[in-house]
Scaffold this motif. Structure first.
Motif, PDB file in Angstrom:
ATOM      1  N   MET A   8     -76.146 -32.020  -1.544  1.00 16.59           N
ATOM      2  CA  MET A   8     -76.848 -30.816  -1.121  1.00 16.59           C
ATOM      3  C   MET A   8     -77.002 -30.807   0.384  1.00 16.59           C
ATOM      4  O   MET A   8     -76.683 -29.849   1.044  1.00 16.59           O
ATOM      5  CB  MET A   8     -78.219 -30.729  -1.800  1.00 16.59           C
ATOM      6  CG  MET A   8     -78.945 -29.411  -1.608  1.00 16.59           C
ATOM      7  SD  MET A   8     -79.730 -29.071  -0.012  1.00 16.59           S
ATOM      8  CE  MET A   8     -80.812 -30.441   0.169  1.00 16.59           C
ATOM      9  N   ASP A   9     -77.484 -31.905   0.924  1.00 16.87           N
ATOM     10  CA  ASP A   9     -77.696 -31.957   2.364  1.00 16.87           C
ATOM     11  C   ASP A   9     -76.383 -31.772   3.113  1.00 16.87           C
ATOM     12  O   ASP A   9     -76.341 -31.111   4.131  1.00 16.87           O
ATOM     13  CB  ASP A   9     -78.351 -33.284   2.759  1.00 16.87           C
ATOM     14  CG  ASP A   9     -79.794 -33.387   2.275  1.00 16.87           C
ATOM     15  OD1 ASP A   9     -80.396 -32.338   1.981  1.00 16.87           O
ATOM     16  OD2 ASP A   9     -80.300 -34.512   2.186  1.00 16.87           O
ATOM     17  N   GLU A  10     -75.321 -32.349   2.585  1.00 15.30           N
ATOM     18  CA  GLU A  10     -74.023 -32.254   3.244  1.00 15.30           C
ATOM     19  C   GLU A  10     -73.505 -30.815   3.263  1.00 15.30           C
ATOM     20  O   GLU A  10     -73.023 -30.332   4.284  1.00 15.30           O
ATOM     21  CB  GLU A  10     -73.030 -33.174   2.525  1.00 15.30           C
ATOM     22  CG  GLU A  10     -71.695 -33.268   3.220  1.00 15.30           C
ATOM     23  CD  GLU A  10     -70.785 -34.244   2.508  1.00 15.30           C
ATOM     24  OE1 GLU A  10     -69.628 -33.850   2.247  1.00 15.30           O
ATOM     25  OE2 GLU A  10     -71.223 -35.368   2.211  1.00 15.30           O
ATOM     26  N   ARG A  11     -73.600 -30.117   2.141  1.00 16.76           N
ATOM     27  CA  ARG A  11     -73.082 -28.740   2.099  1.00 16.76           C
ATOM     28  C   ARG A  11     -73.927 -27.780   2.921  1.00 16.76           C
ATOM     29  O   ARG A  11     -73.391 -26.901   3.585  1.00 16.76           O
ATOM     30  CB  ARG A  11     -72.941 -28.268   0.656  1.00 16.76           C
ATOM     31  CG  ARG A  11     -71.756 -28.927  -0.021  1.00 16.76           C
ATOM     32  CD  ARG A  11     -71.422 -28.256  -1.292  1.00 16.76           C
ATOM     33  NE  ARG A  11     -72.346 -28.692  -2.330  1.00 16.76           N
ATOM     34  CZ  ARG A  11     -72.071 -28.683  -3.619  1.00 16.76           C
ATOM     35  NH1 ARG A  11     -70.914 -28.235  -4.049  1.00 16.76           N
ATOM     36  NH2 ARG A  11     -72.956 -29.088  -4.489  1.00 16.76           N
ATOM     37  N   VAL A  12     -75.236 -27.960   2.901  1.00 12.86           N
ATOM     38  CA  VAL A  12     -76.091 -27.116   3.744  1.00 12.86           C
ATOM     39  C   VAL A  12     -75.815 -27.423   5.215  1.00 12.86           C
ATOM     40  O   VAL A  12     -75.729 -26.512   6.040  1.00 12.86           O
ATOM     41  CB  VAL A  12     -77.581 -27.294   3.381  1.00 12.86           C
ATOM     42  CG1 VAL A  12     -78.478 -26.618   4.399  1.00 12.86           C
ATOM     43  CG2 VAL A  12     -77.846 -26.733   1.982  1.00 12.86           C
ATOM     44  N   GLU A  13     -75.632 -28.684   5.532  1.00 14.51           N
ATOM     45  CA  GLU A  13     -75.283 -29.065   6.912  1.00 14.51           C
ATOM     46  C   GLU A  13     -73.944 -28.448   7.317  1.00 14.51           C
ATOM     47  O   GLU A  13     -73.783 -27.999   8.452  1.00 14.51           O
ATOM     48  CB  GLU A  13     -75.236 -30.592   7.045  1.00 14.51           C
ATOM     49  CG  GLU A  13     -74.977 -31.071   8.457  1.00 14.51           C
ATOM     50  CD  GLU A  13     -76.096 -30.758   9.440  1.00 14.51           C
ATOM     51  OE1 GLU A  13     -75.788 -30.626  10.640  1.00 14.51           O
ATOM     52  OE2 GLU A  13     -77.267 -30.645   9.024  1.00 14.51           O
ATOM     53  N   ARG A  14     -72.998 -28.392   6.388  1.00 16.52           N
ATOM     54  CA  ARG A  14     -71.704 -27.751   6.681  1.00 16.52           C
ATOM     55  C   ARG A  14     -71.882 -26.275   7.016  1.00 16.52           C
ATOM     56  O   ARG A  14     -71.193 -25.754   7.887  1.00 16.52           O
ATOM     57  CB  ARG A  14     -70.751 -27.905   5.496  1.00 16.52           C
ATOM     58  CG  ARG A  14     -70.117 -29.252   5.401  1.00 16.52           C
ATOM     59  CD  ARG A  14     -69.036 -29.221   4.318  1.00 16.52           C
ATOM     60  NE  ARG A  14     -69.076 -30.485   3.620  1.00 16.52           N
ATOM     61  CZ  ARG A  14     -68.712 -30.660   2.359  1.00 16.52           C
ATOM     62  NH1 ARG A  14     -68.295 -29.646   1.633  1.00 16.52           N
ATOM     63  NH2 ARG A  14     -68.769 -31.854   1.813  1.00 16.52           N
TER      64      ARG A  14
END
Length: 175
Positions: A8-14
């Motif tokens: 989740m954090d990775e995709r939102v960061e993307r």
């Protein structure tokens, strides 16, 4: 760390680092620099995300933090296009969000759900609907989202609220 939290954090960061996102947010900020009304900046998007996620949790709606944050970050992404071309920010936002979300690894079902929220957000609020949400509980992510978008604004203390296209009636924000 839980893999789902990391994903989740990775995709939102993307999303936050995506060139289309940063370009459109910067352009909107520039175009709204002299605007006396609410701005559609990252602070607004994050306020909507936080408030919406609280509503989702409090009412047990079962939507993921990732979906809520992705929708909130992208809900006004079409504002710069609206200012520059006259295209509806809902339509421009749906188009831009689709590309950003797919590039960031979101499933097609989530892309379509977020595009639907972008298309419909704040386009149907009425005082009666807002009162229903206060009396009962929001039943969909769109209803939770519209409440969050409303509650993120400081209309009651705004010095130009009488000139704004938003209006408060019975503690509900309406157009």
């Amino acid at each position: 760390m839980d893999k789902n939290v990391c994903d989740m954090d990775e995709r939102v960061e993307r999303i936050l680092c995506h060139p289309l996102f940063t370009e459109n947010m910067e352009r909107c900020e520039e175009l709204e620099r002299e605007r006396v009304f609410c701005h559609h900046d990252i602070a607004h998007a994050l306020n909507v995300a936080r408030i919406c996620y609280i509503i989702v949790l409090e009412h047990g709606l079962g939507y993921s933090r990732e979906l809520v944050y992705a929708a909130a970050l992208l809900h006004d992404i079409g504002r710069a296009a609206q200012y520059m071309t006259g295209e509806s920010h809902h339509q421009a936002g749906m188009r831009l969000a689709g590309e950003i979300l797919r590039d960031c690894g979101f499933e097609n079902s989530d892309v379509l759900h977020i595009q639907d929220i972008i298309k419909k957000h704040c386009s149907h609020i009425s005082a009666a609907e807002a009162e229903k949400w206060k009396q009962n509980k929001p039943e969909t992510l769109l209803e939770a989202f519209d409440l969050a978008d409303f509650w993120s604004r400081n209309c009651r203390t705004c010095t130009v609220r009488t000139e704004c296209y938003w209006e408060i009636k019975n503690d509900a924000l309406v157009r």
